[in-house]
Design a protein around this motif. Structure first.
Motif, PDB file in Angstrom:
ATOM      1  N   ASP A 179      12.530 -16.578 -31.254  1.00 42.56           N
ATOM      2  CA  ASP A 179      12.930 -16.761 -32.652  1.00 42.56           C
ATOM      3  C   ASP A 179      14.210 -15.988 -32.952  1.00 42.56           C
ATOM      4  O   ASP A 179      15.067 -16.443 -33.708  1.00 42.56           O
ATOM      5  CB  ASP A 179      11.810 -16.301 -33.591  1.00 42.56           C
ATOM      6  CG  ASP A 179      10.570 -17.196 -33.487  1.00 42.56           C
ATOM      7  OD1 ASP A 179      10.740 -18.378 -33.117  1.00 42.56           O
ATOM      8  OD2 ASP A 179       9.466 -16.709 -33.763  1.00 42.56           O
ATOM      9  N   LEU A 182      17.190 -17.804 -31.646  1.00 39.71           N
ATOM     10  CA  LEU A 182      17.571 -18.965 -32.456  1.00 39.71           C
ATOM     11  C   LEU A 182      18.393 -18.583 -33.682  1.00 39.71           C
ATOM     12  O   LEU A 182      19.065 -19.428 -34.272  1.00 39.71           O
ATOM     13  CB  LEU A 182      16.318 -19.722 -32.908  1.00 39.71           C
ATOM     14  CG  LEU A 182      15.563 -20.485 -31.818  1.00 39.71           C
ATOM     15  CD1 LEU A 182      14.311 -21.108 -32.397  1.00 39.71           C
ATOM     16  CD2 LEU A 182      16.429 -21.554 -31.191  1.00 39.71           C
ATOM     17  N   ASP A 183      18.336 -17.318 -34.076  1.00 42.67           N
ATOM     18  CA  ASP A 183      19.076 -16.884 -35.264  1.00 42.67           C
ATOM     19  C   ASP A 183      20.577 -17.122 -35.125  1.00 42.67           C
ATOM     20  O   ASP A 183      21.283 -17.324 -36.115  1.00 42.67           O
ATOM     21  CB  ASP A 183      18.819 -15.399 -35.537  1.00 42.67           C
ATOM     22  CG  ASP A 183      17.411 -15.145 -36.067  1.00 42.67           C
ATOM     23  OD1 ASP A 183      16.784 -16.119 -36.534  1.00 42.67           O
ATOM     24  OD2 ASP A 183      16.949 -13.997 -35.995  1.00 42.67           O
ATOM     25  N   ASN A 186      23.645 -22.106 -34.038  1.00 45.49           N
ATOM     26  CA  ASN A 186      24.046 -22.978 -35.147  1.00 45.49           C
ATOM     27  C   ASN A 186      25.457 -23.502 -34.897  1.00 45.49           C
ATOM     28  O   ASN A 186      26.105 -23.129 -33.909  1.00 45.49           O
ATOM     29  CB  ASN A 186      23.994 -22.215 -36.475  1.00 45.49           C
ATOM     30  CG  ASN A 186      24.813 -20.935 -36.432  1.00 45.49           C
ATOM     31  OD1 ASN A 186      26.042 -20.967 -36.281  1.00 45.49           O
ATOM     32  ND2 ASN A 186      24.150 -19.788 -36.558  1.00 45.49           N
ATOM     33  N   GLU A 190      26.032 -23.217 -39.771  1.00 46.76           N
ATOM     34  CA  GLU A 190      25.142 -24.210 -40.379  1.00 46.76           C
ATOM     35  C   GLU A 190      24.237 -24.835 -39.316  1.00 46.76           C
ATOM     36  O   GLU A 190      24.562 -24.863 -38.142  1.00 46.76           O
ATOM     37  CB  GLU A 190      25.957 -25.319 -41.062  1.00 46.76           C
ATOM     38  CG  GLU A 190      26.803 -24.841 -42.227  1.00 46.76           C
ATOM     39  CD  GLU A 190      25.969 -24.461 -43.430  1.00 46.76           C
ATOM     40  OE1 GLU A 190      24.865 -25.022 -43.592  1.00 46.76           O
ATOM     41  OE2 GLU A 190      26.410 -23.591 -44.203  1.00 46.76           O
ATOM     42  N   THR A 192      20.200 -25.787 -37.548  1.00 49.43           N
ATOM     43  CA  THR A 192      19.044 -25.085 -36.999  1.00 49.43           C
ATOM     44  C   THR A 192      18.982 -25.272 -35.489  1.00 49.43           C
ATOM     45  O   THR A 192      19.461 -26.265 -34.948  1.00 49.43           O
ATOM     46  CB  THR A 192      17.733 -25.630 -37.620  1.00 49.43           C
ATOM     47  OG1 THR A 192      17.637 -27.042 -37.374  1.00 49.43           O
ATOM     48  CG2 THR A 192      17.707 -25.384 -39.121  1.00 49.43           C
ATOM     49  N   THR A 205      11.697 -23.097 -33.058  1.00 41.22           N
ATOM     50  CA  THR A 205      12.674 -23.762 -33.908  1.00 41.22           C
ATOM     51  C   THR A 205      12.927 -22.910 -35.145  1.00 41.22           C
ATOM     52  O   THR A 205      12.005 -22.258 -35.642  1.00 41.22           O
ATOM     53  CB  THR A 205      12.211 -25.168 -34.333  1.00 41.22           C
ATOM     54  OG1 THR A 205      13.143 -25.719 -35.273  1.00 41.22           O
ATOM     55  CG2 THR A 205      10.837 -25.128 -34.977  1.00 41.22           C
ATOM     56  N   SER A 206      14.159 -22.907 -35.609  1.00 40.80           N
ATOM     57  CA  SER A 206      14.487 -22.178 -36.836  1.00 40.80           C
ATOM     58  C   SER A 206      14.453 -23.100 -38.038  1.00 40.80           C
ATOM     59  O   SER A 206      14.793 -22.711 -39.149  1.00 40.80           O
ATOM     60  CB  SER A 206      15.876 -21.530 -36.705  1.00 40.80           C
ATOM     61  OG  SER A 206      16.862 -22.507 -36.396  1.00 40.80           O
ATOM     62  N   GLY A 207      14.018 -24.364 -37.805  1.00 39.97           N
ATOM     63  CA  GLY A 207      13.930 -25.339 -38.889  1.00 39.97           C
ATOM     64  C   GLY A 207      12.491 -25.587 -39.289  1.00 39.97           C
ATOM     65  O   GLY A 207      11.681 -24.662 -39.393  1.00 39.97           O
ATOM     66  N   HIS A 242      14.145 -33.320 -41.346  1.00 42.12           N
ATOM     67  CA  HIS A 242      15.554 -33.087 -41.671  1.00 42.12           C
ATOM     68  C   HIS A 242      15.925 -34.016 -42.827  1.00 42.12           C
ATOM     69  O   HIS A 242      16.060 -35.224 -42.624  1.00 42.12           O
ATOM     70  CB  HIS A 242      16.447 -33.356 -40.457  1.00 42.12           C
ATOM     71  CG  HIS A 242      16.065 -32.565 -39.238  1.00 42.12           C
ATOM     72  ND1 HIS A 242      15.265 -33.091 -38.249  1.00 42.12           N
ATOM     73  CD2 HIS A 242      16.349 -31.296 -38.878  1.00 42.12           C
ATOM     74  CE1 HIS A 242      15.078 -32.166 -37.324  1.00 42.12           C
ATOM     75  NE2 HIS A 242      15.719 -31.070 -37.674  1.00 42.12           N
ATOM     76  N   ILE A 262      20.942 -28.054 -31.182  1.00 38.97           N
ATOM     77  CA  ILE A 262      21.299 -27.683 -32.552  1.00 38.97           C
ATOM     78  C   ILE A 262      21.269 -28.948 -33.406  1.00 38.97           C
ATOM     79  O   ILE A 262      21.815 -29.981 -33.003  1.00 38.97           O
ATOM     80  CB  ILE A 262      22.707 -27.058 -32.619  1.00 38.97           C
ATOM     81  CG1 ILE A 262      22.753 -25.739 -31.852  1.00 38.97           C
ATOM     82  CG2 ILE A 262      23.131 -26.835 -34.073  1.00 38.97           C
ATOM     83  CD1 ILE A 262      24.150 -25.140 -31.762  1.00 38.97           C
TER      84      ILE A 262
END
Length: 304
Positions: A179, A182-183, A186, A190, A192, A205-207, A242, A262
Motif C-alpha cells: 500500500d 502504491l502511494d 500515479n 493523478e 491510482t 490498489t489505491s483506488g 472508475h 496506473i
C-alpha cells in the motif's frame, strides 16, 4: 465565363481561406501525432520506472530466502542446519514477517512461530514443494497465512548441499507494505495504482476496493493480452470502479510476474491534446472570420 474584379477578389478570398484551413489541418495533424507519441512515451516511461522500483523492493526481500538457504546449505548436515539463530539474520527487515526452514528429515522451525517438528510435516507444505520442484528462488501467489491471519506472499528457496536437495527456506512478506508502494504510483500526481497477480487476483490498489480483475469487465477482457504482452495500455470505460473514462497503462515485474498498472482520467492524461484541438479550431475560425471581414471591406471598396 467573364468575372468582374469584385467576383475575382471574392474567389481569391475563398481560395485563400481554404488554403489556410488546409495548411492548418496538416499542421494540426502533425502536431497531434507528435504530441500523442510524446504522451504515450511518457506514460510508458512512468510505469516502467515505478515498476523497476517495486521490483527492487521485492527482490531485496526475496533474496533473503536465497541467502539464508545458501548459508544453511553450507552447514553440510541436517544437524548443523538446525540452528534457529541462523534464521534470525533474515528477520531484521521490517517487511519480513517470518523466516521458516523445513528439511527433508521433517525438521520444521519458524523463527517467530517456533518449533513444529513432529507436529506438521514441512515436506507437504505448498511452499516447500514449490522450492523443491522449481529448484530456484520463487515467489508464491498471495495466500492467507494460517498463523497471522494476514494476506502474504512468500519467497522460497531450496537448501542444497553438494548439489543435493536438503530442504527449503520460506520468507513471508507482509503485503500491507505494498500500500505504501502504491502511494507514489500515479501519473503527474493523478490516478491510482494497482498490482495484479497472474491469476487475476488484485494484491493491492489505491483506488476502489476490488479483489479480482473480473470486477473490471474491460480489464478482464484484456487480461490474457496483458499476460502475453507484459506491457501496454488501453482505455477503460467509466464503471462503478472508475467513474470517468480512464487510461490504463501497465508493466510487469520481472521478479514475480505481477502486473503493475496506473489508472488515470483520460481527460487529464490527454488534456494537452484537447487544448491543441481547441486552439486549432479557434485559430481556424478566427482566420476565416478575418478573411471574410477583409473580403467584405475590399468588395465594398471596389463597388465604391
Amino acid at each position: 465565363m467573364n468575372l468582374n474584379l469584385q467576383q475575382k477578389f471574392a474567389m481569391l478570398a475563398g481560395l485563400s481561406s481554404a488554403l489556410i484551413i488546409i495548411v492548418s489541418a496538416i499542421a494540426y495533424y502533425i502536431s497531434n501525432e507528435s504530441l500523442s507519441e510524446t504522451i504515450e512515451a511518457e506514460t510508458k516511461e512512468i510505469i516502467k520506472s515505478q515498476t523497476i522500483e517495486l521490483d527492487k523492493w521485492l527482490i531485496a526481500r526475496s533474496v533473503v530466502a536465497e541467502r539464508t538457504a545458501d548459508l544453511l546449505g553450507n552447514m553440510g548436515t541436517f544437524e548443523k542446519m538446525k540452528n534457529p539463530e541462523l534464521l534470525g539474520l533474515a528477520t531484521s527487515d521490517k517487511d519480513v514477517m517470518e523466516v521458516t526452514i523445513g528439511l527433508e528429515d521433517k525438521f520444521f522451525y519458524g523463527y517467530n512461530a517456533g518449533d513444529f517438528t513432529g507436529k506438521i510435516d514441512p515436506t507437504g507444505r505448498g511452499w516447500y514443494k514449490t522450492a523443491k520442484d522449481n529448484d530456484k528462488l520463487s515467489i508464491s501467489d498471495s495466500y492467507l497465512d494460517s498463523f497471522t491471519n494476514k494476506v502474504i506472499v512468500s519467497a522460497v528457496a531450496p537448501i542444497k548441499s553438494g548439489g543435493k536437495f536438503m530442504g527449503a527456506t520460506c520468507i513471508d512478506i507482509d503485503l500491507a507494505t505494498l500500500d505504501k508502494q502504491l502511494d507514489t504510483m500515479n501519473y503527474r500526481g493523478e490516478g491510482t495504482g494497482i498490482i495484479i497477480e497472474r491469476n487475476g487476483n488484485i494484491l493491492a490498489t489505491s483506488g476502489a476496493d476490488i479483489k479480482t480483475v473480473q470486477e473490471i469487465p474491460e480489464m478482464a477482457k484484456h487480461f490474457d493480452e496483458m499476460l502475453a504482452n507484459g506491457n501496454g495500455e488501453f482505455i477503460l470505460p467509466a464503471d462503478k470502479t472508475h467513474p470517468k473514462k480512464s487510461l490504463f497503462v501497465y508493466n510487469t515485474l520481472r521478479s514475480s510476474g505481477w502486473i503493475v498498472g496506473i489508472v488515470a482520467d483520460e481527460d487529464f492524461v490527454y488534456g494537452p491534446l484537447n487544448s491543441l484541438r481547441n486552439t486549432y479550431f479557434i485559430l481556424v475560425a478566427l482566420g476565416a472570420i478575418i478573411m471574410f471581414v477583409i473580403s467584405l471591406k475590399m468588395s465594398s471598396a471596389i463597388r465604391s
